[in-house]
Design a protein around this motif. Structure first.
Motif: not given
Length: 199
Positions: A30, A67, A71, A74, A100
């Motif tokens: 993350d 990611h 995003h 997330q 997300g």
């Protein structure tokens, strides 16, 4: 000789170290923190994440840009957790929920599944040796094909044919003892590794 109390304390310490490793995974992925993410795996580990199958370095090279591009932020939230200790190895099943904030398309993606892990303790350090990411559900307005693991991921559309095939052949979620969480020992098959090489 280890006393019963010492054995119980050592098992609790092992369980905590395994849980701490899982939490580091969520934080690392993350925060897009490569060093933290790599710390949860043994160097020769294999992660089967459905559309990715490979080692820790390659996984970090795949998941962080994925990611970043998809995003704004997330969260990988960990929930139910079971862990079976067997000396210097352990099998764990950990439920997760993914949320997300998307850069394109629907504002939010929400899905859930389980991390099925074989941990090994080497030189006093617990880390993941084999991982299978099993997808169980996704929040969607459309009915999904229960036999297609690709239907349960937020990464959709525009996948190269080989990658779509890799995802379609990912370990499915089952509601019986054929589920990956029952495999002892958990091992990523050569077929999955070969399919990943082709993708």
């Amino acid at each position: 000789m280890e006393t019963e109390n010492e054995n119980a304390i050592n098992q609790l310490l092992d369980r905590q170290a395994i849980h701490d490793c899982l939490v580091r995974y969520s934080r690392g992925v993350d925060r897009l923190d490569r060093e933290l993410l790599l710390s949860v795996y043994h160097p020769d580990a294999i992660d089967d994440h459905g559309m990715f199958v490979g080692g820790p370095e390659e996984f970090a090279d795949w998941v962080i840009p994925m990611h970043t591009s998809m995003h704004l932020s997330q969260q990988h939230v960990l929930m139910n957790h079971s862990c079976e200790l067997d000396g210097s190895s352990a099998h764990a099943e950990t439920y997760y929920m993914f949320v997300g904030m998307n850069r394109q398309g629907p504002p939010v993606s929400i899905s859930g599944g389980r991390y099925v892990d074989r941990f090994e303790k080497r030189d006093g350090r617990w880390a993941i040796a084999h991982r299978v990411c099993v997808r169980d559900w996704i929040l969607t307005d459309e009915a999904v094909d229960p036999d297609d693991p690709a239907a349960y991921t937020a990464v959709k559309g525009g996948l190269p044919a080989e990658l779509a095939m890799l995802m379609a052949s990912a370990t499915p979620s089952t509601r019986d003892r054929t589920d990956a969480s029952y495999a002892r020992p958990l091992v990523i098959s050569n077929e999955r590794l070969e399919a990943a090489d082709r993708a």
